[in-house]
Motif scaffolding. Structure first.
Motif, PDB file in Angstrom:
ATOM      1  N   VAL A 123       0.836  -1.202   0.000  1.00  0.00           N
ATOM      2  CA  VAL A 123       0.000   0.000   0.000  1.00  0.00           C
ATOM      3  C   VAL A 123       0.873   1.254   0.000  1.00  0.00           C
ATOM      4  N   ASP A 124       1.930   1.254   0.788  1.00  0.00           N
ATOM      5  CA  ASP A 124       2.830   2.407   0.821  1.00  0.00           C
ATOM      6  C   ASP A 124       3.452   2.648  -0.549  1.00  0.00           C
ATOM      7  N   ALA A 125       3.816   1.554  -1.224  1.00  0.00           N
ATOM      8  CA  ALA A 125       4.393   1.698  -2.565  1.00  0.00           C
ATOM      9  C   ALA A 125       3.354   2.245  -3.541  1.00  0.00           C
ATOM     10  N   MET A 126       2.106   1.825  -3.408  1.00  0.00           N
ATOM     11  CA  MET A 126       1.044   2.360  -4.253  1.00  0.00           C
ATOM     12  C   MET A 126       0.892   3.861  -4.047  1.00  0.00           C
ATOM     13  N   LYS A 127       0.914   4.290  -2.792  1.00  0.00           N
ATOM     14  CA  LYS A 127       0.756   5.718  -2.489  1.00  0.00           C
ATOM     15  C   LYS A 127       1.913   6.527  -3.050  1.00  0.00           C
ATOM     16  N   ARG A 128       3.114   5.972  -2.986  1.00  0.00           N
ATOM     17  CA  ARG A 128       4.261   6.697  -3.528  1.00  0.00           C
ATOM     18  C   ARG A 128       4.162   6.881  -5.031  1.00  0.00           C
ATOM     19  N   GLY A 129       3.395   6.003  -5.672  1.00  0.00           N
ATOM     20  CA  GLY A 129       3.252   6.073  -7.128  1.00  0.00           C
ATOM     21  C   GLY A 129       2.241   7.099  -7.604  1.00  0.00           C
ATOM     22  N   GLY A 130       1.497   7.713  -6.702  1.00  0.00           N
ATOM     23  CA  GLY A 130       0.523   8.717  -7.120  1.00  0.00           C
ATOM     24  C   GLY A 130      -0.814   8.516  -6.450  1.00  0.00           C
ATOM     25  N   SER A 131      -1.884   8.878  -7.145  1.00  0.00           N
ATOM     26  CA  SER A 131      -3.228   8.836  -6.566  1.00  0.00           C
ATOM     27  C   SER A 131      -4.088   7.703  -7.126  1.00  0.00           C
ATOM     28  N   GLU A 132      -3.503   6.864  -7.962  1.00  0.00           N
ATOM     29  CA  GLU A 132      -4.235   5.705  -8.464  1.00  0.00           C
ATOM     30  C   GLU A 132      -3.246   4.608  -8.834  1.00  0.00           C
ATOM     31  N   ALA A 133      -3.754   3.371  -8.957  1.00  0.00           N
ATOM     32  CA  ALA A 133      -2.878   2.235  -9.262  1.00  0.00           C
ATOM     33  C   ALA A 133      -3.718   1.078  -9.785  1.00  0.00           C
ATOM     34  N   ASP A 134      -3.041   0.133 -10.412  1.00  0.00           N
ATOM     35  CA  ASP A 134      -3.684  -1.114 -10.802  1.00  0.00           C
ATOM     36  C   ASP A 134      -3.586  -2.065  -9.613  1.00  0.00           C
ATOM     37  N   LEU A 135      -4.716  -2.322  -8.988  1.00  0.00           N
ATOM     38  CA  LEU A 135      -4.730  -3.134  -7.776  1.00  0.00           C
ATOM     39  C   LEU A 135      -4.231  -4.551  -8.039  1.00  0.00           C
ATOM     40  N   VAL A 136      -4.435  -5.063  -9.242  1.00  0.00           N
ATOM     41  CA  VAL A 136      -4.026  -6.439  -9.554  1.00  0.00           C
ATOM     42  C   VAL A 136      -2.512  -6.566  -9.512  1.00  0.00           C
ATOM     43  N   GLU A 137      -1.827  -5.756 -10.303  1.00  0.00           N
ATOM     44  CA  GLU A 137      -0.382  -5.906 -10.430  1.00  0.00           C
ATOM     45  C   GLU A 137       0.384  -5.347  -9.246  1.00  0.00           C
ATOM     46  N   GLU A 138      -0.150  -4.320  -8.605  1.00  0.00           N
ATOM     47  CA  GLU A 138       0.618  -3.651  -7.558  1.00  0.00           C
ATOM     48  C   GLU A 138       0.273  -4.122  -6.146  1.00  0.00           C
ATOM     49  N   ILE A 245      -8.823 -11.085  -4.344  1.00  0.00           N
ATOM     50  CA  ILE A 245      -8.702  -9.728  -3.790  1.00  0.00           C
ATOM     51  C   ILE A 245      -9.367  -8.689  -4.683  1.00  0.00           C
ATOM     52  N   PRO A 246      -9.004  -8.554  -5.972  1.00  0.00           N
ATOM     53  CA  PRO A 246      -9.654  -7.527  -6.790  1.00  0.00           C
ATOM     54  C   PRO A 246     -11.128  -7.818  -7.040  1.00  0.00           C
ATOM     55  N   SER A 247     -11.506  -9.088  -7.102  1.00  0.00           N
ATOM     56  CA  SER A 247     -12.922  -9.426  -7.291  1.00  0.00           C
ATOM     57  C   SER A 247     -13.753  -8.981  -6.091  1.00  0.00           C
ATOM     58  N   PHE A 248     -13.209  -9.183  -4.882  1.00  0.00           N
ATOM     59  CA  PHE A 248     -13.920  -8.787  -3.676  1.00  0.00           C
ATOM     60  C   PHE A 248     -13.976  -7.265  -3.553  1.00  0.00           C
ATOM     61  N   VAL A 249     -12.892  -6.590  -3.915  1.00  0.00           N
ATOM     62  CA  VAL A 249     -12.894  -5.131  -3.884  1.00  0.00           C
ATOM     63  C   VAL A 249     -13.930  -4.597  -4.867  1.00  0.00           C
ATOM     64  N   TYR A 250     -13.983  -5.199  -6.049  1.00  0.00           N
ATOM     65  CA  TYR A 250     -14.994  -4.813  -7.037  1.00  0.00           C
ATOM     66  C   TYR A 250     -16.397  -5.006  -6.460  1.00  0.00           C
ATOM     67  N   LEU A 358      -7.108 -12.817   2.612  1.00  0.00           N
ATOM     68  CA  LEU A 358      -8.214 -11.985   2.139  1.00  0.00           C
ATOM     69  C   LEU A 358      -8.667 -11.006   3.219  1.00  0.00           C
ATOM     70  N   GLN A 359      -8.747 -11.475   4.458  1.00  0.00           N
ATOM     71  CA  GLN A 359      -9.118 -10.579   5.557  1.00  0.00           C
ATOM     72  C   GLN A 359      -8.100  -9.455   5.711  1.00  0.00           C
ATOM     73  N   VAL A 360      -6.822  -9.810   5.717  1.00  0.00           N
ATOM     74  CA  VAL A 360      -5.767  -8.813   5.880  1.00  0.00           C
ATOM     75  C   VAL A 360      -5.756  -7.843   4.713  1.00  0.00           C
ATOM     76  N   ALA A 361      -5.882  -8.362   3.502  1.00  0.00           N
ATOM     77  CA  ALA A 361      -5.840  -7.509   2.316  1.00  0.00           C
ATOM     78  C   ALA A 361      -6.963  -6.479   2.342  1.00  0.00           C
ATOM     79  N   LEU A 362      -8.194  -6.924   2.590  1.00  0.00           N
ATOM     80  CA  LEU A 362      -9.329  -5.995   2.592  1.00  0.00           C
ATOM     81  C   LEU A 362      -9.227  -5.007   3.750  1.00  0.00           C
TER      82      LEU A 362
END
Length: 399
Positions: A123-138, A245-250, A358-362
């Motif tokens: 998550v920290d790496a995602m934030k460093r990359g900007g305000s959006e990200a591809d949840l699958v790859e990152e 993970i991305p399916s549940f977030v969706y 899954l619990q930790v990720a969400l």
């Protein structure tokens, strides 16, 4: 198989985003045991009722072992061995008991802090990359692969190789490609090197335990050892969570009332994950056909010995005889005997670890991103259908 007068439907049925094909409900009500044909292999019976699915998965009259070598129904052109999923007791019991020591409830719970730290780092790496990200790859792909690698004792610098192997074994292109011929020797050579290291310097990780089981008690063949450590854990363990993970977030982002409820009451997370496991189809289709050793009656249909039967978990998880409001997503659902992880002897041995991930990720995503949202809208999310699991090929989220 006597197919006279019966329609043989093309399978898998078409599905859109997280929706289960309405054809499952129609068959469950009108033709609970129907005939289907997958892209490869012989026709099969498809069980859609919860009770029938449980019977197929648990009744010892149904065998996985005799499917090996037959033209079993499948999504992949290759008709290779299924490893531990292609065994019956007592061989299956022997291997499962060995691997099961790594997945006890206590040992899995001890992994929670480490998994949470990896999730926070991503998550920290995602934030460093900007305000959006591809949840699958990152996020969704690196997290479960790193967990499996930690279980096996794979050095951190080699995690990217395991990510590549995992995706290659399960993605849509692998349906027609001879995947194991392409990556099998490379994976086997790498695992062989790790096994040799464990023999020189024993370790307490899962691979070290499996090597000891192989060498000290001759309870595990070399081929079984590599099969469990490679395709078994990579395809069955990592990729399932990667798609989940991305399916549940969706699902949460497209059910704002349920998302708001979960944000208000985060203690609901374990129950919420169970409901998401029930409601969201992760598997591409019913697979791993069981072959009856004798004639077996399922409902009003007599299945003859040697006729393959597929257990439709998607359909069982929406059975109105078992679940109230089965088509709805209810994160407070108390009684939830879903069959997403299977049932009986082949119940997913890593189910508790998958639940934890899954619990930790969400939890990490919801706590880190109070304004989490889909960047392009739900209608623009593309879905991939691999040989085992399905999920968004990309999920661009913003915060």
């Amino acid at each position: 198989m006597n197919t006279a007068g019966r329609e043989i439907r093309a399978y898998p049925f078409e599905m859109r985003d997280i929706q289960v094909s309405p054809l499952y409900a129609k068959l469950r009500a009108e033709e609970p045991l129907s005939l289907v044909r997958l892209p490869y292999g012989e026709p099969a019976w498809l069980a859609t009722r919860h009770d029938d699915v449980k019977t197929v998965l648990t009744d010892p009259r149904f065998s996985r072992a005799i499917a090996q070598g037959l033209d079993q129904p499948r999504l992949r052109a290759e008709n290779t061995g299924d490893g531990i999923m292609g065994m019956d007791p007592p061989d299956h019991t022997r291997l499962r008991k060995l691997v099961g020591k790594a997945f006890t409830a206590r040992r899995v719970e001890q992994m929670r802090a480490g998994v949470a730290q990896r999730a926070r780092d991503l998550v920290d790496a995602m934030k460093r990359g900007g305000s959006e990200a591809d949840l699958v790859e990152e996020f969704a792909r690196p997290l479960p692969v790193s967990v499996i690698c930690d279980l096996l004792g794979v050095p951190y610098e080699d995690h990217s190789r395991f990510r590549r192997w995992t995706e290659a074994m399960t993605n849509e292109e692998s349906r027609t490609a001879d995947v194991l011929a392409e990556i099998g020797p490379e994976l086997d050579e790498y695992l062989g090197g790790l096994i040799a290291q464990r023999r020189r310097r024993p370790t307490d990780d899962l691979l070290g335990a499996l090597v000891r089981a192989r060498d000290e008690g001759d309870r595990l063949t070399e081929a079984e050892l590599i099969s469990i450590a490679g395709p078994g854990l990579l395809a069955g363990g990592a990729e399932t969570v990667t798609c989940g993970i991305p399916s549940f977030v969706y699902a949460l982002l497209t059910h704002p009332d349920q998302l708001a409820l979960l944000r208000r009451t985060p203690e609901l997370m374990p129950t919420a994950v169970e409901e998401l496991l029930r409601h969201v189809p992760i598997n591409t289709a019913a697979m791993f056909a069981r072959y009856p050793l004798e004639d077996v009656r399922l409902g009003d249909t007599l299945v003859r010995a040697g006729e393959p039967v597929l257990a439709a978990l998607h359909a069982a998880n929406r059975d109105p005889d078992v679940f109230e409001n089965p088509e709805g997503l209810d994160l407070t659902r108390a009684r939830n005997p879903h069959l997403t992880f299977g049932h009986g002897p082949h119940h997913c041995i890593g189910a508790q670890l998958a639940r934890l991930e899954l619990q930790v990720a969400l939890t990490t995503l919801l706590e880190s991103f109070p304004e989490l949202h889909l960047v392009d809208g739900p209608e623009n999310v593309e879905w991939k259908f691999g040989v085992i699991v399905r999920g968004p090929s990309e999920l661009r989220v913003g915060w």
